[in-house]
Motif scaffolding. Structure first.
Motif, mmCIF file in Angstrom:
data_model
loop_
_atom_site.group_PDB
_atom_site.id
_atom_site.type_symbol
_atom_site.label_atom_id
_atom_site.label_comp_id
_atom_site.label_asym_id
_atom_site.label_seq_id
_atom_site.Cartn_x
_atom_site.Cartn_y
_atom_site.Cartn_z
ATOM 1 N N SER A 45 -36.987 72.811 -55.030
ATOM 2 C CA SER A 45 -35.975 72.572 -55.755
ATOM 3 C C SER A 45 -35.760 71.196 -55.769
ATOM 4 C CB SER A 45 -34.871 73.533 -55.614
ATOM 5 O OG SER A 45 -34.192 73.229 -54.053
ATOM 6 N N ASP A 54 -32.114 68.342 -57.077
ATOM 7 C CA ASP A 54 -30.714 68.421 -57.390
ATOM 8 C C ASP A 54 -30.801 67.543 -58.906
ATOM 9 O OD1 ASP A 54 -31.381 65.711 -56.595
ATOM 10 O OD2 ASP A 54 -29.541 66.005 -55.337
ATOM 11 N N LEU A 55 -31.753 66.984 -59.365
ATOM 12 C CA LEU A 55 -31.568 66.438 -60.608
ATOM 13 C C LEU A 55 -32.921 66.770 -61.662
ATOM 14 C CD1 LEU A 55 -30.728 62.562 -59.690
ATOM 15 C CD2 LEU A 55 -29.410 64.251 -60.593
ATOM 16 N N SER A 104 -33.077 66.007 -52.569
ATOM 17 C CA SER A 104 -32.219 65.562 -53.224
ATOM 18 C C SER A 104 -32.437 64.244 -53.499
ATOM 19 C CB SER A 104 -31.001 65.629 -52.068
ATOM 20 O OG SER A 104 -29.957 64.636 -52.768
ATOM 21 N N LYS A 120 -30.545 62.544 -55.633
ATOM 22 C CA LYS A 120 -29.462 61.646 -55.570
ATOM 23 C C LYS A 120 -29.279 60.822 -54.301
ATOM 24 C CE LYS A 120 -26.819 64.841 -58.728
ATOM 25 N NZ LYS A 120 -25.385 66.056 -58.627
ATOM 26 N N GLY A 169 -36.527 71.568 -50.937
ATOM 27 C CA GLY A 169 -35.743 70.988 -51.793
ATOM 28 C C GLY A 169 -35.873 69.453 -51.482
ATOM 29 N N SER A 214 -32.377 67.720 -42.731
ATOM 30 C CA SER A 214 -32.776 66.921 -43.549
ATOM 31 C C SER A 214 -33.313 65.601 -43.307
ATOM 32 C CB SER A 214 -31.552 66.743 -44.699
ATOM 33 O OG SER A 214 -30.557 65.945 -43.697
#
Length: 388
Positions: free
Chosen positions: A243, A245-246, A84, A86, A82, A97
């Protein structure tokens, strides 16, 4: 504060992005990290040659640890699941991460099974591990019939190398469309390749798709059943499952839509290059080719360098390989290949030698050998020149 650049995927696009970044003083003080779920670079177009023993694993791979040391970047072996947008973080399956100021996504693609029952029990023709698995199986038990599902570029190359290795009447290739190499949209090229494969002892089935896979059998849409010792899956690819997150714009089988500058549409600090992206060009789009990924990786890196200097990213990618004007070098076994350059076609040993030469030049660069970088840059310049 030190800027952090993360490159996800160390294939053609990722490698050349890293190389451009590390050649510039603008990125000298940056923390640059490469993340890949594999431990080595693999020259994917050369993988079929493993089946006929024309190349070894060492010939077509280079450990990322060596590459990262040579380029002066950090390497993390891990699978990215994924991003992020944001928080500007890359998320790994391990739970770790990585923060980034600039991100270049060059994670390639993965096998597409189209929801066909049993398809995931076959051997894909996409990764090094797949080819090594197939090679082991072939050595353990000589097959009666190897069935290749998919008659596109990869399927044809696999069928040709297998026919050379195994002998006549051992290989079957199945293509749903009326012709082999359907993405080239070139009837003459398809006929030349089909004729050669048939003469070489390959059984060619066209106009009949795979409905399902049961044990070692391919059940076709016509109801015809093929008994197979092994089944190689060459029906297509899709974007890797990452994936966000936006919301991000995608096209087709999950390809990330990018601007002409290769920035992810709507996000200034995230780039997507190579197979993972959808690069629109007027009413056309770029093909998913190694040379495209190389050029895109270089362009994205140049734009990141401009941003590091407080300037706008102005470098625009100009694709050489367009879907409407296909260009390719496709080997067909027995030291033969076909070159399709828009309407021009050349078949035989000369295209094969050209293909092997190009691959050796790029691998020389990947391995950091003398003259490799100059030769690769020259090849890109020649391709751009003859493409107009």
């Amino acid at each position: 504060m030190t800027k952090k650049i993360v490159v996800v995927g160390g294939g053609f696009g990722g490698y050349y992005a890293l190389k451009i970044l590390r050649q510039s003083a603008a990125a000298e003080s940056c923390e640059i990290t490469l993340v890949d779920k594999s431990d080595r670079f693999v020259y994917l177009p050369s993988l079929p040659y493993l089946l006929s023993d024309k190349k070894t694993v060492d010939d077509i791979t280079e450990p990322f640890e060596k590459i990262s040391r040579r380029l002066g970047v950090s390497f993390i072996k891990g699978e990215v699941v994924g991003v992020s947008l944001k928080n500007k973080q890359v998320l790994l399956r391990s739970g770790e991460s990585l923060e980034f100021d600039y991100l270049i996504l060059s994670a390639g693609a993965q096998t597409e099974y189209y929801g066909i029952p049993g398809a995931e029990t076959t051997i894909p023709s996409w990764r090094l591990e797949d080819y090594l698995q197939l090679k082991r199986r072939l050595e353990e038990a000589p097959p009666d019939h190897v069935c290749v599902a998919g008659g596109g570029l990869t399927g044809v190359e696999v069928a040709g190398e297998l026919a050379e290795k195994l002998g006549r009447e051992k290989v079957v290739i199945v293509e749903k469309m009326p012709n082999l190499l359907p993405t080239l949209n070139n009837q003459r090229a398809s006929e030349i390749v089909e004729s050669f494969l048939r003469v070489s002892g390959v059984k060619v089935i066209k106009g009949d798709g795979v409905k399902r896979v049961e044990d070692n059998r391919l059940i076709l849409e016509s109801g015809h059943v093929l008994e197979c010792s092994h089944i190689v899956w060459s029906l297509g690819i899709r974007a890797p499952q990452i994936s966000f997150d936006l919301p991000v714009e995608t096209k087709g089988r999950g390809w990330l839509v990018v601007n002409p500058t290769l920035q992810l549409k709507g996000f200034e600090d995230v780039y997507a290059v190579g197979d993972i992206n959808h690069f629109a060009y007027d009413s056309d789009c770029a093909m998913k080719m190694a040379e495209e990924a190389i050029l895109q990786g270089k362009t994205a890196a140049k734009n990141v360098l401009r941003q590091l200097e407080g300037q706008k990213p102005i470098h625009v990618h100009k694709p050489i390989f367009l879907a409407s004007k296909p260009k390719t070098l496709c080997s067909v076994g027995f030291n033969k290949a076909i070159m399709v350059w828009e309407s021009k076609i050349l078949f035989g040993r000369t295209p094969y030698i050209s293909k092997m030469l190009i691959e050796s030049i790029v691998m020389r660069d990947i391995k950091g050998k003398l003259g490799g970088g100059v030769a690769t840059s020259l090849e890109s310049t020649i391709l751009r020149t003859i493409s107009g």
